[in-house]
Design a protein around this motif. Sequence first.
Motif, PDB file in Angstrom:
ATOM      1  N   VAL A  60      55.619  28.576  46.564  1.00 31.18           N
ATOM      2  CA  VAL A  60      55.343  27.980  45.262  1.00 31.18           C
ATOM      3  C   VAL A  60      54.581  29.008  44.422  1.00 31.18           C
ATOM      4  N   GLN A 114      49.282  28.205  39.393  1.00 27.95           N
ATOM      5  CA  GLN A 114      48.861  28.695  38.077  1.00 27.95           C
ATOM      6  C   GLN A 114      47.362  28.492  37.876  1.00 27.95           C
ATOM      7  N   THR A 167      48.108  23.986  38.060  1.00 27.92           N
ATOM      8  CA  THR A 167      49.461  23.460  38.270  1.00 27.92           C
ATOM      9  C   THR A 167      50.140  24.311  39.335  1.00 27.92           C
ATOM     10  N   VAL A 190      53.991  25.364  40.578  1.00 29.50           N
ATOM     11  CA  VAL A 190      55.393  25.364  40.187  1.00 29.50           C
ATOM     12  C   VAL A 190      56.247  25.632  41.424  1.00 29.50           C
ATOM     13  N   PRO A 216      59.828  26.661  42.162  1.00 28.04           N
ATOM     14  CA  PRO A 216      60.973  27.189  41.409  1.00 28.04           C
ATOM     15  C   PRO A 216      62.331  26.811  41.990  1.00 28.04           C
ATOM     16  N   ALA A 227      62.978  23.457  37.990  1.00 29.53           N
ATOM     17  CA  ALA A 227      61.706  23.775  38.641  1.00 29.53           C
ATOM     18  C   ALA A 227      60.806  22.561  38.510  1.00 29.53           C
ATOM     19  N   THR A 228      60.113  22.222  39.584  1.00 29.21           N
ATOM     20  CA  THR A 228      59.220  21.070  39.579  1.00 29.21           C
ATOM     21  C   THR A 228      57.786  21.554  39.396  1.00 29.21           C
ATOM     22  N   VAL A 229      57.060  20.892  38.491  1.00 25.75           N
ATOM     23  CA  VAL A 229      55.673  21.245  38.221  1.00 25.75           C
ATOM     24  C   VAL A 229      54.779  20.152  38.783  1.00 25.75           C
ATOM     25  N   TYR A 230      53.822  20.539  39.620  1.00 25.09           N
ATOM     26  CA  TYR A 230      52.860  19.622  40.218  1.00 25.09           C
ATOM     27  C   TYR A 230      51.497  19.865  39.576  1.00 25.09           C
ATOM     28  N   ARG A 231      50.660  18.811  39.558  1.00 22.78           N
ATOM     29  CA  ARG A 231      49.298  18.920  39.001  1.00 22.78           C
ATOM     30  C   ARG A 231      48.288  18.627  40.102  1.00 22.78           C
ATOM     31  N   SER A 243      51.757  30.521  48.298  1.00 21.60           N
ATOM     32  CA  SER A 243      51.824  30.869  46.881  1.00 21.60           C
ATOM     33  C   SER A 243      52.198  32.334  46.711  1.00 21.60           C
TER      34      SER A 243
END
Length: 752
Positions: free
Chosen positions: A468, A471, A475, A477, A479, A502-506, A533
């Motif tokens: 992953v 960021q 977040t 990401v 991809p 792409a899925t974005v997680y918080r 990461s």
Amino acid sequence: MSGHSLVDWLRAQDEQALVELLRARPDLATPPPPNTGVLATRAGMRASVVRACEDLDAFTRTVLDALVVAGADTAPQPLTRINRLLGKGVPAARTKAAVQRLRELAVAWGPDTALSVVPAGTEVTPQFPGNLGRPAPQLDELDLPELLDGLDPAERRLLETLAAGPPIGRTKDAGRAVPLERAENPVQSLMARGLLLRRDNETVELPRQLGLLLRGDRPMGQVQVTQPELTVTGREVSTVDATAAGAALELLRHVEGLIALWSAEPPGVLRSGGLGVRDLRRLAKELDVEEARAALLAELALDASIIDNSGGSEPEWVPTTHADSYLAAAADQQWATLAVGWLELPRLPALAGRRDERDKLLNPLSNELRRPNAVRERHRVLGVLAELPPGSCVGDVEQLVAALAWRAPARGGRLRDDLVRWIIDEATALGIVALGGLSTAGATLLNEGPGEAAKRMSDSLPEPIDHVLVQADLTVVAPGRLEPELAADIALVADVESAGGATVYRLTDRTVRRALDAGRSAAELHELFAKRSRTPVPQSLSYLIDDIARKHGQLRGGPAGSFLRCDDPALIAEVLANPDIARLELRRIAPTVLVSPLALIDVLDGLRESGYAPAAEGPDGAVVDLRPAGHRIPGRPQGTKRLFSPARPSVEQLASVVRQIRAGDRAADAPRGAAVSTAALGTAATMALLQEAADTGRSVWVGFVDSNGTASQQIVTPVRVAGGVLEAFDAVVGLVRRFPLHRITSTAVVED
């Protein structure tokens, strides 16, 4: 009716032609007709003729219309007249082929010089075949061209408008018949001349003779001989498959979301059955999809037994035990389960949210969405795309609508065109169709079934990725599609913020605490992001994990009812002194131990609401996850899905029926002596006649009722009569057959 009848024509056909007729119209063979007369009667029945013509294309139906316009339902007509009616530009070979198709269905019969149509053929044609009115016999004696030449322009224009169709018009003058000299307008003038007919006080009709004359060299109007063209764009098969795979992954994500949502809060079942509007909207909102998509997801889940009605006094839509095995399956297997379920689903999910003929709202998961023809229509629509080479895409769905409307204009009723649009939309959502063409997995599903289709979808799905991108704004990401283990770890420690390619997680305080509650340690979370990461782990994430972990688990609870323990007596004293948690009924049993009569999960939730960060521990002191697994009910037994295939008798079965029909004809035509009735004279007289025939080698006529109660007549040559059974040679099948005497109703010797 002059000329040969349908019975005579059927009798003149060879066995293969009759077998093909019964294959095309299987209802004629059930129960087996005893002779050709019964077969002809069934072939002319309205309901059977309507069924036989359901799949006729638009051109063949136009040819049938032309036969009716020519009057072939009352008197034989030559093919040359049908060609003239269809007009210039219509190839005679196409017309001949269409007539042959009608012959094969026994809707029309006779040679090209004398074609006839079953009277029920008029029930298949529209009210105004060819958009022509009814004939007016009184016009047959008039010189119509001369009459038309004498009309003024306004009268001529009116007739030409009605000739273009439809042949009726509404006017207040329809009920005001006046002599020609008193006519005040074209309608009154034409009615006075007999060139317009009154239907009622507000409607006039153009007679058929005038319509044919005014249309000139196109008496049946504009005839569409061939299917409308499809504009096809060639695309790389890999592009189509990649797009389909993306749609499939999105579908699987949404189904997983539905399971999670309804595990926690199952929606109620409406009193009339189905899913309520409010619950559908909530599902759509939570999954961030349109309501039509949410309805489709619910229908797929119900069909796959992923959800079901819990029953009882307050029924709910609850995930079943099958949901857990579904979630544990590989993505390609999950897709195959849903795809074949949709293809064979006898329901129309797209009807959800619409209203029926009584203005009643149609709810998802309700019985009102059941449509037995839905399966056949899906195969029919997708079959058009299956005819195209791989990678061929139809960009405009309206072209498919037009093509299918030409292929079978009688199919689908008032929803005919909408069905095509709905099926393409749903097939696209499932990844069976992509970019207007069949995906490889979709084509394989149609031709080879779900097992092979799952393999093709597996080939199309992107390889799971093992990393992953974290960021600085906390977040994460993904991809692409994550490996299952990594996906589970990220889903535990972060919430999905947006999905797509792409899925974005918080990451938040709450999500990190959730991971710690589930038994993850701070060190394990640090290691997860450090190893997985591809971007440097931001310092803010490390601080967040350490800060939450520092407070997490200082308080430990276990079942007592429940207990709390802590190595820090001061924190125990603080908890006891906090008035906000007095409802938890905590009491100290040791300097570092508190107990409560409440369940542990309630105690921990109460402490968290008051700002503490307790953790649950098991008997061995390790942190355990007390989050509820969600509601589950037993799932229905699941059978193997079989692709739709219309049940049809085999060629051998139909050939046997034809032989029985021929035997019945032979028996009916054979000269025979006085018949012996079993009912009137008893079995003894029947046995005596049969025994005498066996001794002399003579053939007999036998009336017989089979085990289905179907009566027939046959000619056989007795060989032996014994044990309550007649053994006789049947020349039609070339075998010795056995007839129980109690099923023989009458017999007679065949005379020479």
